[in-house]
Design an enzyme around this catalytic site. Structure first.
Site, PDB file in Angstrom:
ATOM      1  N   PHE A  43       0.882  -1.353   0.064  1.00 18.09           N
ATOM      2  CA  PHE A  43       0.173  -0.128   0.228  1.00 18.09           C
ATOM      3  C   PHE A  43       0.847   1.264   0.164  1.00 18.09           C
ATOM      4  CE2 PHE A  43       0.730  -0.618   4.460  1.00 18.09           C
ATOM      5  CZ  PHE A  43       0.904   0.561   5.092  1.00 18.09           C
ATOM      6  N   CYS A  44       0.404   2.315  -0.366  1.00 14.66           N
ATOM      7  CA  CYS A  44       0.913   3.630  -0.386  1.00 14.66           C
ATOM      8  C   CYS A  44      -0.276   4.498   0.471  1.00 14.66           C
ATOM      9  CB  CYS A  44       1.317   4.375  -1.798  1.00 14.66           C
ATOM     10  SG  CYS A  44      -0.044   4.588  -3.007  1.00 14.66           S
ATOM     11  N   PHE A  45      -0.171   5.793   0.008  1.00 12.67           N
ATOM     12  CA  PHE A  45      -1.107   6.606   0.904  1.00 12.67           C
ATOM     13  C   PHE A  45      -2.732   6.400   0.449  1.00 12.67           C
ATOM     14  CE2 PHE A  45      -3.417  10.825   2.181  1.00 12.67           C
ATOM     15  CZ  PHE A  45      -3.142  10.583   3.488  1.00 12.67           C
TER      16      PHE A  45
ATOM     17  N   GLY B 242      -2.612   4.989  -4.883  1.00 16.79           N
ATOM     18  CA  GLY B 242      -2.614   5.590  -6.301  1.00 16.79           C
ATOM     19  C   GLY B 242      -1.247   5.030  -6.888  1.00 16.79           C
TER      20      GLY B 242
ATOM     21  N   TYR C  56      -3.462   3.673   2.408  1.00 16.92           N
ATOM     22  CA  TYR C  56      -3.275   3.506   3.872  1.00 16.92           C
ATOM     23  C   TYR C  56      -4.469   4.463   4.371  1.00 16.92           C
ATOM     24  CZ  TYR C  56      -2.320   6.311   7.841  1.00 16.92           C
ATOM     25  OH  TYR C  56      -2.371   6.886   9.308  1.00 16.92           O
TER      26      TYR C  56
END
Length: 355
Positions: free
Chosen positions: A92-94, A97, A121
């Site tokens: 995952f990232c924020f 995206g 996240y």
């Protein structure tokens, strides 16, 4: 591949790859997450400036230039090595995206398939906070109280249906409660609490037992809606003889605490003296001076003869003169909430008989 089955991730304690920058990870992430960033803090800063000046397309191009060649290989290798050991890991990232998409694509090109969070996240974090709030409708809380040193944490850790706030907060919940290792961030504390709640409630537990803490444990706070729910819960008082309480307190605050400091007992002493200075106003100058003298004499005794026994006099003075009167006063104000009093064995028996 996407996933938003956050409950499954929690129940399986799934290992996670957080590809956000270290500065983002330090503010808060999830249990079982490791920070293997796509871009580091310096690169993130440069890309952010480019984005503000020239827009998204140019920022993405700069990102690919900064993370290319050997740098790219090194980061893909770190992800790959983690996946080899944790085949069910998620990414995952924020917001789910560009960063997680790029990381997923690079891994795929290296022969490793991994699922990333839909919404990243932010979506998982919102899920966990909502679960804390929703949980208040799924269980009945019981608060375990008792004077300092009664062994409340020991009892809690022997129950299958307890949640240990102090353990989650890495703090003993008192002026002397700070540990040598830092407390989690507020975000990490809340996320860990959500994990614990989800996992316990999935077992179908009707009651959950918590230690009588108030809404703050060191530097972290219990979420307000959850703390308010616990505030009116039934209260059970664990009653333990003063001799046993001294022993329990000694073991935790002296014997085990000194082991954490290794050979640096002067640092441990300074930490204790700092804690006593924080309660000086409530102790009063005369009692404060006496408790400091007792402690310093005990420390000198240990330095000269290697014995820790004299600390028990210091502990007994603190319990009788400071902690007991303060706790008894607080419990008296909540006397209508008290449903049971008894020894550790009696409390366990009482809890086992709840309908």
């Amino acid at each position: 591949m996407f996933s938003n089955d956050f409950k499954s991730i929690v129940l399986n304690s799934t290992r996670l790859i957080d590809v956000r920058a270290p500065i983002e990870f330090e503010k808060g992430s999830f249990p079982y997450a490791i920070n293997l960033p796509l871009i580091n803090d310096k690169e993130r800063h440069e890309i952010g400036i480019c984005y503000k000046k020239y827009g998204n397309n140019e920022a993405v191009k700069l990102g690919h230039r900064l993370v290319s060649g050997a740098v790219k290989e090194e980061r893909v290798k770190a992800w790959s090595e983690f996946i080899k050991i944790n085949s069910d890991a998620k990414l995952f990232c924020f917001r789910g995206g560009q960063r997680s998409k790029i990381s997923q694509e690079w891994l795929s090109q290296s022969g490793y398939d991994i699922t990333r969070f839909r919404g990243g996240y932010k979506a998982f974090r919102n899920y966990l906070i909502n679960e804390i709030e929703k949980s208040c409708t799924h269980f009945k809380p019981i608060i375990l109280g008792g004077r300092t040193g009664s062994g409340k944490t020991i009892l809690l850790n022997n129950l299958d249906n307890s949640i240990d706030f102090e353990g989650l907060a890495n703090h003993r919940g008192s002026s002397f409660g700070r540990k040598i290792t830092p407390q989690p961030s507020q975000i990490n504390f809340e996320n860990a609490l959500a994990y614990d709640l989800i996992q316990k409630l999935d077992k179908g537990l009707k009651y959950l037992v918590f230690e009588d803490e108030g809404n703050r444990i060191g530097s972290v706070f219990i979420p307000k809606i959850f703390a308010d729910y616990l505030l009116v819960a039934p209260l059970i008082i664990l009653e333990t003889h003063i001799v046993e309480r001294i022993g329990i307190t000694f073991n935790e605050y002296v014997f085990e605490a000194q082991k954490m400091y290794g050979n640096n007992l002067v640092e441990w002493r300074d930490e204790i003296l700092g804690a006593m200075s924080r309660i000086k106003k409530r102790l009063g100058s005369q009692r404060y001076q006496k408790v400091c003298d007792i402690f310093e004499n005990a420390f000198d005794e240990q330095m000269q003869r290697g014995s820790q026994e004299a600390y028990k006099e210091w502990i007994e003075y603190l319990l009788r003169e400071y902690y007991d009167p303060m706790y008894d006063y607080q419990i008296q104000k909540r006397s209508k909430q008290v449903e049971f009093r008894g020894s550790s064995e009696e409390v366990v028996e009482y809890l086992s008989q709840l309908p």
